[in-house]
Write a protein that holds these residues in place. Structure first.
Motif, PDB file in Angstrom:
ATOM      1  N   ASN A 190     -12.848 -79.930 -25.332  1.00 19.98           N
ATOM      2  CA  ASN A 190     -12.486 -81.316 -25.626  1.00 19.98           C
ATOM      3  C   ASN A 190     -13.707 -82.227 -25.740  1.00 19.98           C
ATOM      4  OD1 ASN A 190      -9.852 -80.488 -25.558  1.00 19.98           O
ATOM      5  ND2 ASN A 190      -9.587 -81.040 -23.390  1.00 19.98           N
ATOM      6  N   ASN A 225     -12.911 -73.631 -21.674  1.00 22.63           N
ATOM      7  CA  ASN A 225     -12.297 -74.543 -20.699  1.00 22.63           C
ATOM      8  C   ASN A 225     -12.874 -74.366 -19.299  1.00 22.63           C
ATOM      9  OD1 ASN A 225     -10.708 -72.809 -19.036  1.00 22.63           O
ATOM     10  ND2 ASN A 225      -9.200 -72.665 -20.686  1.00 22.63           N
ATOM     11  N   GLU A 263      -8.114 -80.260 -33.252  1.00 23.98           N
ATOM     12  CA  GLU A 263      -6.922 -80.256 -32.406  1.00 23.98           C
ATOM     13  C   GLU A 263      -7.130 -79.400 -31.171  1.00 23.98           C
ATOM     14  OE1 GLU A 263      -4.409 -82.889 -33.166  1.00 23.98           O
ATOM     15  OE2 GLU A 263      -3.313 -81.207 -32.290  1.00 23.98           O
ATOM     16  N   LEU A 264      -7.638 -78.153 -31.362  1.00 19.71           N
ATOM     17  CA  LEU A 264      -7.720 -77.207 -30.256  1.00 19.71           C
ATOM     18  C   LEU A 264      -8.978 -77.392 -29.415  1.00 19.71           C
ATOM     19  CD1 LEU A 264      -6.400 -73.869 -31.803  1.00 19.71           C
ATOM     20  CD2 LEU A 264      -5.221 -75.488 -30.310  1.00 19.71           C
ATOM     21  N   ILE A 282      -7.189 -77.804 -37.329  1.00 20.67           N
ATOM     22  CA  ILE A 282      -7.011 -76.919 -36.179  1.00 20.67           C
ATOM     23  C   ILE A 282      -8.168 -77.039 -35.186  1.00 20.67           C
ATOM     24  CG2 ILE A 282      -6.947 -74.486 -35.508  1.00 20.67           C
ATOM     25  CD1 ILE A 282      -5.344 -74.027 -38.096  1.00 20.67           C
ATOM     26  N   LEU A 322      -6.652 -69.083 -36.658  1.00 16.58           N
ATOM     27  CA  LEU A 322      -6.046 -69.805 -35.547  1.00 16.58           C
ATOM     28  C   LEU A 322      -6.348 -69.123 -34.219  1.00 16.58           C
ATOM     29  CD1 LEU A 322      -4.142 -72.200 -34.956  1.00 16.58           C
ATOM     30  CD2 LEU A 322      -2.255 -70.574 -35.060  1.00 16.58           C
ATOM     31  N   SER A 333     -11.190 -71.903 -27.290  1.00  9.63           N
ATOM     32  CA  SER A 333     -10.730 -72.912 -26.324  1.00  9.63           C
ATOM     33  C   SER A 333     -10.586 -72.286 -24.950  1.00  9.63           C
ATOM     34  CB  SER A 333      -9.438 -73.564 -26.819  1.00  9.63           C
ATOM     35  OG  SER A 333      -8.322 -72.897 -26.294  1.00  9.63           O
ATOM     36  N   SER A 334     -10.182 -70.993 -24.906  1.00 14.58           N
ATOM     37  CA  SER A 334     -10.071 -70.381 -23.584  1.00 14.58           C
ATOM     38  C   SER A 334     -11.437 -69.982 -23.036  1.00 14.58           C
ATOM     39  CB  SER A 334      -9.116 -69.186 -23.632  1.00 14.58           C
ATOM     40  OG  SER A 334      -9.734 -68.106 -24.274  1.00 14.58           O
ATOM     41  N   TYR A 354      -8.483 -70.486 -31.055  1.00 14.71           N
ATOM     42  CA  TYR A 354      -7.800 -70.523 -29.762  1.00 14.71           C
ATOM     43  C   TYR A 354      -8.614 -69.779 -28.707  1.00 14.71           C
ATOM     44  CZ  TYR A 354      -3.775 -71.476 -26.915  1.00 14.71           C
ATOM     45  OH  TYR A 354      -2.964 -71.978 -25.961  1.00 14.71           O
TER      46      TYR A 354
END
Lengths: 374, 300
Positions: free
Chosen positions: B166, B143, B244-245, B241, B132, B139-140, B136
């Protein structure tokens, strides 16, 4: 014959099919091949013989193009192979492990090399079948390697290399993976196969008996160098050094110095034997030179009565073994030196059936004993 | 003395029986429960679905099954698109993973013993951190004011932040990154056992290195490739996951949809029906690949 020992023989007057000049190959600190020069004649059955680590397999792989050379050249049929990758060379190799492709059938293994040559489909099929038939494997084309016996695998490996019609077939320990009985048959088959198809065979082996049984000529290797090149008989009867004498079967070796030479026969004063020994003179060593006298066990005569020969040595019979077609006998000289003798059953009878512990006398014809200067 | 036959028979039963019992209890039985729930209807209360068996007029209970959930799924474009999206993304990701993992596995199999162990540890090292957290972290990184975009902006290579997060690209990236070891290790295991003199033989028979690779190395590494594809494709198909992330609302995959039905809408029967269809979607390609593997199987 002796004068020819120093230069490599070629098969007749024809230019050699393989010409090896100054080939050197190093692995890290060790020199696997040390400026090797060698000519191999067209149609020879040539054996590279040596103990493990002598460089014989490296030399074979160098001819195949699977080793890069540090220096030197290898010419095949007059053409310098330097810079030619393995896949372009007109030679094929049979690997010690056979290296059959486990995912392909026998037929596809054999067809592999022809497909790489982009031969027409019909030609590939015919040649594969013909080669398998030649090796009596025609019925097993659909099998996978793991479904074959050791002997059958060996034939597939042979077929796969031969189907390409190479100028030279390289064989790395072709008989090592076979059991003893099969090995003797396969040895005879290799010799007759070479005679039928007529191409040059270069065979690597560590087994001197195998080499003597198959080869037209043998090159004995040691520490990356060629020690002696010659016909099997030459290497057996006239080895150039103690090492060669010892490598080719059993040999009794007596160190000594030349005491005198009369009519081509030298008398060697040997401390090891505690006596003067007669030997065929090598034509080089003069009186006073340090030499070794070599006598093969089968050349030594034995008798319980004292013979007429003045050079006969007294000895005590030690271990005695009956080997079926011969007797192997170890005798101890008064100096403690052990002499190995091999007697045929007839000779054993004639010697008066010596038994362990008996006093016996041994001698030999001067011309069967060789003088080695190294 | 016990009869050897009886004794080995008992040991054999135990050795086979224990894992079999485990599988029955914790895999097959729960799957059957999910299957049962998928034929019920949603209701308020606990459990949040109607009972499958209701008391009948006679002694036997009556079956109260409904195929409505399945009918709903097949009539709604959204669910079908979610399934299609999952299959496509999982398949493409598995192939990309293969293309990246194969050279890694090959290198691992060919390097010196001394270098190999540290490299193998590096391959497995990401497992020491929570899955996880690793997703995560991506994703950082991705972005619009994350590390990648700020570096590119600072370097003057781009004028505006790239839309990385995304996107479907981000989902592929996440799956490839997360499942890479599952592809590397089985291929490495096969290549590590390979007899490399086969390549010498191929070369000796006239095959250039590239040809030797496609005719010898690649077919012989098929068992590892198949295992790796299954190990990546199957979990990626139901992945929750990562989409989603990293995928946001643009990426439609069945995992997040199922999750949402179950936890968001509290619709256990529909979620169960989705889960059963997902199982079928996994089993079909798995069976296909398995058959393929059996065909190319190499006995060594």
């Amino acid at each position: 014959m002796d004068a020819d020992q120093d230069r490599p023989l070629t098969g007749g007057d024809a230019p050699p099919i393989i010409r090896i000049r100054g080939v050197t190959r190093r692995f890290g600190g060790t020199t696997a091949l040390d400026s090797v020069d060698l000519d191999i004649g067209r149609g020879e059955f040539f054996c590279l013989l040596g103990a493990s680590g002598s460089g014989k397999t490296t030399l074979l792989r160098a001819i195949a193009g699977l080793e890069t050379l540090d220096s030197g050249h290898i010419l095949v049929d007059g053409e310098d192979m330097t810079g030619w990758p393995a896949y372009r060379r007109p030679v094929n190799m049979m690997f010690q492990s056979y290296a059959l492709f486990p995912h392909l059938t026998v037929e596809k293994n054999v067809a592999f090399g022809l497909q790489e040559e982009r031969r027409p489909r019909d030609e590939i099929r015919d040649r594969v079948q013909a080669t398998l038939d030649l090796l009596e494997m025609g019925a097993l084309g659909g099998r996978k390697p793991h479904q074959l016996s050791g002997g059958q695998r060996q034939r597939v490996a042979l077929a796969r290399a031969l189907v390409k019609r190479p100028k030279i077939l390289l064989l790395d320990e072709p008989l090592a993976a076979l059991d003893k009985k099969l090995r003797e048959r396969a040895q005879a088959e290799l010799v007759s196969l070479r005679e039928r198809i007529g191409i040059t065979f270069v065979v690597v082996t560590h087994d001197q008996e195998e080499a003597i049984g198959m080869a037209s000529r043998i090159a004995l290797m040691r520490d990356g160098k060629l020690v002696q090149i010659g016909e099997p008989r030459d290497l057996y009867d006239a080895p150039c050094s103690r090492y060669v004498a010892d490598f080719f079967g059993a040999a009794n070796l007596f160190a000594g110095t030349v005491a005198g030479i009369t009519a081509g026969i030298a008398t060697v004063d040997s401390g090891e034997a505690g006596s003067d020994l007669p030997a065929l003179c090598d034509g080089q060593s003069a009186t006073g030179a340090a030499v070794t006298v070599m006598v093969r066990p089968e050349h030594i005569r034995l008798s319980r009565q004292r013979p007429a020969q003045s050079s006969a040595l007294a000895a005590r019979v030690g271990a005695l073994a009956f080997l079926g077609n011969s007797y192997a006998c170890e005798l101890t000289l008064p100096t403690g030196k052990i002499v190995r003798v091999r007697l045929s059953p007839l000779e054993f009878e004639a010697a008066g059936r010596p038994a362990q512990g008996d006093e016996a006398h041994l001698w030999w014809e001067p011309k069967v004993a060789r003088m080695l200067s190294q | 003395m016990t009869a050897p036959g009886g004794r080995t028979g008992a040991t054999r039963k135990l050795v086979l029986g224990l894992p079999l019992g485990w599988m029955l209890l914790f895999t097959l039985l729960p799957a059957l429960v999910v299957l049962a729930i998928s034929f019920t209807e949603k209701r308020r209360g606990a459990p949040p679905f109607t009972p499958l068996l209701v008391p009948g007029e006679g002694l036997l209970p009556e079956l109260n099954a409904s195929g409505d959930n399945y009918a709903l799924i097949f009539s709604d474009w959204l669910y079908i698109q979610a399934f299609a999206g999952s299959i496509r993304i999982a398949a493409v990701s598995a192939l990309i993973t293969l293309l990246i993992a194969y050279p890694m596995a090959y290198a691992l199999a060919r390097v010196r013993e001394g270098v190999r162990t540290p490299l193998l540890i590096l391959v497995v090292l990401p497992f020491w951190t929570s899955f996880l957290i690793r997703v995560y972290a991506w994703s950082s990184l991705l972005n619009s004011n994350g590390l990648i975009n700020s570096l590119l902006l600072d370097a003057g290579l781009i004028a505006e932040p790239l839309p990385l997060l995304n996107t479907e690209f981000a989902v592929h990236l996440g799956i490839v990154y997360s499942y890479l070891p599952f592809m590397v290790l089985p291929i490495y295991a096969v290549l590590e056992r390979m007899d490399w003199t086969l390549l010498d033989a191929a070369s000796d028979l006239g095959a250039r290195p590239a040809r030797a690779f496609f005719r010898v190395t690649l077919p012989l590494s098929m068992p590892g490739i198949v295992a790796g594809l299954l190990l990546v494709f199957i979990p990626a198909l139901g992945e929750v996951i990562i989409p989603e992330l990293l995928g946001g609302s643009h990426t439609l995959m069945v995992g997040p949809v199922l999750w949402n039905e179950f936890f968001g809408n509290n619709d256990w029967p529909l979620a169960a029906a989705l889960a059963m269809l997902l199982l079928v979607a996994v089993l079909l390609p798995a069976a296909l690949i398995y058959r393929l593997a059996r065909r190319t199987e190499v006995a060594t």
